[in-house]
Design an enzyme around this catalytic site. Structure first.
Site, mmCIF file in Angstrom:
data_model
loop_
_atom_site.group_PDB
_atom_site.id
_atom_site.type_symbol
_atom_site.label_atom_id
_atom_site.label_comp_id
_atom_site.label_asym_id
_atom_site.label_seq_id
_atom_site.Cartn_x
_atom_site.Cartn_y
_atom_site.Cartn_z
ATOM 1 N N CYS B 25 0.707 -1.262 0.025
ATOM 2 C CA CYS B 25 -0.073 -0.106 -0.249
ATOM 3 C C CYS B 25 0.672 1.268 -0.138
ATOM 4 O O CYS B 25 2.077 1.270 0.233
ATOM 5 C CB CYS B 25 -0.897 -0.025 1.279
ATOM 6 S SG CYS B 25 -0.014 0.065 2.750
ATOM 7 N N CYS B 28 3.456 1.576 2.648
ATOM 8 C CA CYS B 28 4.575 1.031 2.497
ATOM 9 C C CYS B 28 5.646 1.752 1.722
ATOM 10 O O CYS B 28 6.896 1.856 1.952
ATOM 11 C CB CYS B 28 4.244 -0.380 1.880
ATOM 12 S SG CYS B 28 3.093 -1.575 2.699
ATOM 13 N N ASP B 427 4.374 -33.620 -9.048
ATOM 14 C CA ASP B 427 5.388 -33.934 -8.488
ATOM 15 C C ASP B 427 4.837 -33.753 -7.020
ATOM 16 O O ASP B 427 3.684 -33.373 -6.975
ATOM 17 C CB ASP B 427 6.517 -32.726 -8.417
ATOM 18 C CG ASP B 427 7.789 -32.693 -7.211
ATOM 19 O OD1 ASP B 427 7.774 -31.963 -6.461
ATOM 20 O OD2 ASP B 427 7.974 -33.882 -6.923
ATOM 21 N N ASP B 608 8.188 -28.338 -8.682
ATOM 22 C CA ASP B 608 8.885 -27.070 -7.959
ATOM 23 C C ASP B 608 10.304 -27.076 -7.855
ATOM 24 O O ASP B 608 10.913 -26.262 -7.545
ATOM 25 C CB ASP B 608 7.899 -27.110 -6.545
ATOM 26 C CG ASP B 608 8.592 -27.967 -5.504
ATOM 27 O OD1 ASP B 608 9.081 -27.539 -4.414
ATOM 28 O OD2 ASP B 608 8.697 -29.164 -5.851
ATOM 29 N N ASP B 612 12.911 -31.079 -10.368
ATOM 30 C CA ASP B 612 11.845 -31.011 -11.575
ATOM 31 C C ASP B 612 12.351 -30.177 -12.645
ATOM 32 O O ASP B 612 11.671 -30.066 -13.664
ATOM 33 C CB ASP B 612 10.470 -30.497 -10.956
ATOM 34 C CG ASP B 612 10.084 -31.455 -9.783
ATOM 35 O OD1 ASP B 612 9.858 -30.917 -8.864
ATOM 36 O OD2 ASP B 612 9.964 -32.516 -10.017
#
Lengths: 53, 714
Positions: B25, B28, B427, B608, B612
């Site tokens: 926002c 921040c 996976d 992931d 992989d």
């Protein structure tokens, strides 16, 4: 015809001005952060106390 | 107003960019920009809210960990970014936008003049306006036509044609003919048609490029830049931060709990648990002690250890996987996008038509001038605006809709390939499961115990403590007040509460972390007596069952392919009703995909980890979770963000819907051509008709693509 001689260059000139502005804005990174620009309006700047009333 | 203020100063400043995914926002932005500058070495901080990156201008003496620490003080997690190919790709989007701007300017201003010609201006007025149009059109075509001319020239040099060849020929021929018309006081000048052609096609290219930029920024924001470096211990016992590139064998690095290793090595001090799930898919951490080998990319899940580096960079075990990935990705680059496939048929057909109409009219005795004019009209009216705009328009709208549902698509060809898949390889660790330990017996713990647990867990960065803390805080538990907190490396956290000594750590009856029934445990003890054990397990992601069922409904043959052991995978496979292959190496996974491809099946790979990676690069399409390893994120076509597995099925439905819309758009474009070409050949196409036809067909095609915005595809 007299009018056209004057008006057409004016129209083109204004168009070129707009195009020039667009190029300047691109070079100056104005378009890099569109969401940020929208959100920065909401930031409060007066917390440091260095702005005049 | 929006651009960064230029920094002037005598000292040489370095600019480093960081990905900060937690920026949410306006607050921040101001917090970061004002707060970071308070740091001595930081001169300026600039937040880019769209890409969630922060650019710091700092002097050379500040190190990367110092800067990351500055972010941490403000409560933000920052990951340093390298200067990757980002700048060149951004430049291409910018160039396209500039060419688009110039073409737009040209188109509008020429149209200004053309409207009066269409409304019946003639004689000297018409000539004047034609000359003015020529004046505007020539520089505009020279500037905005460059992307097409360059690409067409490159294709012709290689003796093939692509979509850009008829476009370039059409534009150039039109310009020349129009100039001739203007010079001979003729009635029809097609300057507006030529520039409009360029405008619509550039719009399509620009949309395509923006889509890729958005996706790439999204991915960059997620990269954790694992193992950017390590804390190196030198002979005097001092530690300093060294970048991955500068690590050498023989150096001794200190790896804290919760940190990823930056290089392969041998433990010379301490013993710990190593979580290799991101590397091999095994969910159970393995204990490693003095003299044991550890690999780059694995997570230190136990106690801090000192490791002597044995291999860095290209020599590490993971480098082999990276090489495999590079080879696997070669196959992917041979995929030809649907627009290019259409162009292969389209380009020669259009050339032929134009040639035939020219020849036909010449034979019918119409003379050079008239015949060429007809040929130009044919080239312009068969403008691939609809084609050039249809596909990117549909894909960018689909990608935007998907992004709102939690799926990041990297580029248009990903959507096309996703729609074609007929089987899936999934996976387990990190993909079907969350890939991090979660508390499974929360219900057994009383509120008072939960409060004590939170008080202790807050003081440790150990993965189990972090998980416990997240879970308890999410439940709204208030931590008990404790004093004299200290963490004993590898044993746990100890504190005083109401005069009792409480400890959270390894269950006292085992030497290393107890692994019971596949779960990890820690124990809360008061004054040395065990009170309650907290059990952790790698839980399945939310919505996995429903998503797997949906995949089945969509006609995908799904199978689990995991690097984990049979015992760990079997319960998951049973729950979901899928067959599973276990204990697979990266090479094995790659071979499964290659075998399936040989059988002409199109495999969707969902994974992931590093292991992989080659499979993700080789699959017809691939999806990775946002929590994947950096390699996985880079190799996959799409990333699903958040914990839920549901975006996977949504992606496939949406991709298929997008292909439908693209096919509809092609039909519309062909239909429009079937009507327009005979008109052009018989000489009825004036510049006015050409302009209307091009705008009309482009609008219809984009309008059709917009339907994807309201797609409720789940």
């Amino acid at each position: 015809m007299n009018g056209l001689i004057f008006l057409i260059p004016v129209a083109l000139g204004l168009g070129l001005l707009g195009l020039g502005g667009f190029f300047w804005a691109m070079r100056n990174s104005q378009y890099d952060d569109m969401d940020g620009a929208a959100v920065r309006i909401l930031m409060d700047d007066d917390e440091d106390g260095d702005t005049l009333p | 107003m929006n651009a960064p203020y230029p920094v002037t100063g005598s000292a040489a400043l370095i600019q480093t960019r960081f990905a900060v995914p937690d920026i949410r926002c306006a607050g921040c932005i101001s917090k970061l920009e004002k707060g970071l500058v308070q740091h001595d070495n930081i001169v300026q901080a600039r937040v880019n809210f769209t890409t969630k990156q922060v650019s710091l201008d700092h002097d050379a003496s500040a190190s990367v960990p110092e800067l990351v620490g500055a972010f941490a003080l403000l409560g933000f997690e920052a990951h340093p970014l390298g200067d990757m190919a980002r700048d060149t790709d951004q430049a291409s989007s910018r160039d396209l936008a500039k060419a688009l701007g110039v073409a737009g300017f040209g188109m509008m201003n020429i149209m200004l003049l053309s409207v009066s010609v269409w409304s019946g201006a003639d004689g000297i007025t018409r000539d004047l306006f034609h000359w003015l149009s020529a004046l505007i059109a020539l520089p505009v075509i020279a500037y905005s036509g460059r992307p097409f001319f360059k690409s067409a020239w490159n294709a012709l040099k290689r003796r093939t044609t692509n979509m850009d060849v008829p476009i370039s020929i059409g534009v150039l021929l039109t310009t020349v003919m129009s100039l001739y018309e203007t010079a001979t006081h003729g009635p029809h000048a097609y300057f507006d048609g030529a520039v409009m052609l360029l405008f619509f096609l550039l719009a399509g290219r620009w949309l395509d490029s923006v889509m890729r930029d958005r996706a790439r920024d999204g991915v960059t924001a997620l990269l954790r830049n694992m193992g950017t470096g390590a804390l190196i211990l030198d002979d005097r016992g001092q530690s300093r931060w060294v970048d991955s590139e500068s690590l050498k064998t023989g150096m001794v690095m200190i790896v804290a709990a919760g940190e990823r290793l930056a290089a392969d090595g041998e433990i010379i001090h301490g013993e710990t648990l190593i979580d290799a799930s991101l590397l091999t898919g095994e969910s159970a951490p393995v204990s490693v002690s003095l003299g044991g080998t550890v690999h780059a990319g694995t997570l230190n899940a136990g106690a801090p250890v000192e490791v002597r580096i044995t291999a860095t960079g290209h020599d590490t075990a993971i480098a082999d996987i990276a090489r495999l990935m590079g080879e696997a990705a070669q196959g992917r680059s041979r995929y030809v996008r649907i627009a290019d496939r259409a162009a292969r048929l389209y380009a020669p057909a259009v050339h032929l038509l134009a040639l035939l109409s020219f020849a036909g009219w010449m034979i019918a005795g119409a003379g050079w001038h008239h015949s060429l004019l007809i040929a130009v009209a044919v080239l312009i009216i068969t403008c691939p605006c609809a084609l050039g705009l249809a596909v990117p328009a549909a894909q960018i709208v689909a990608a935007g809709t998907l992004m709102r549902r939690g799926l990041l698509v990297k580029d248009g060809s990903a959507l096309e390939r996703l729609a074609e898949v007929d089987s899936a390889l999934i996976d387990k660790t990190g993909t079907l499961t969350l890939g991090r330990p979660t508390v499974i017996n929360l219900a057994e713990i009383s509120p008072k115990e939960q409060s004590l647990l939170l008080a202790l867990a807050r003081h440790s960065r150990h993965p189990l403590s972090e998980s416990l803390r997240h879970t308890l805080e999410a439940e709204g538990v208030i931590a008990a007040t404790v004093s004299h907190v200290h963490e004993i490396a590898g044993m746990g956290v100890q504190a005083q509460s109401n005069g009792h000594m409480i400890r959270l750590g390894r269950p006292s009856h085992t030497a290393t972390g107890s692994v019971k029934n596949g779960a990890m445990t820690t124990e809360l003890s008061v004054n040395g007596k065990a009170i309650i054990q907290v059990q952790f397990a790698d839980a399945l992601r939310p919505d996995v069952q429903s998503t797997v069922d949906e995949l089945r409904e969509l006609g995908l043959n799904a199978m689990i392919a995991s690097g984990d052991t049979n015992e760990a995978v079997a319960p998951v496979a049973r729950t979901l009703g899928l067959t599973a292959l276990t204990s697979l190496t990266p090479q094995d996974k790659l071979e499964i995909i290659q075998r399936q491809s040989a059988m002409k099946r199109k495999v969707l790979m969902i994974g992931d980890g590093m292991n992989d990676g080659p499979a993700l690069a080789a699959g017809h399409a691939s999806i990775a979770p946002g929590s994947a390893s950096d390699a996985g994120k880079n190799a996959a076509d799409c990333l699903f963000l958040g914990d839920s597995f549901a975006p996977v099925a949504i992606a496939i439905r949406m991709a298929r819907r997008t292909q439908n819309i693209v096919r509809q758009n092609f039909t519309l474009a062909i239909g429009y051509n079937i009507i327009a070409v005979p008109l052009a050949i018989s000489g009825y196409v004036t510049p006015l008709i050409a302009a209307l036809a091009m705008s009309g067909s482009s609008l219809i095609v984009v309008g059709n693509a917009m339907r994807l915005k309201w797609e409720r595809s789940a």
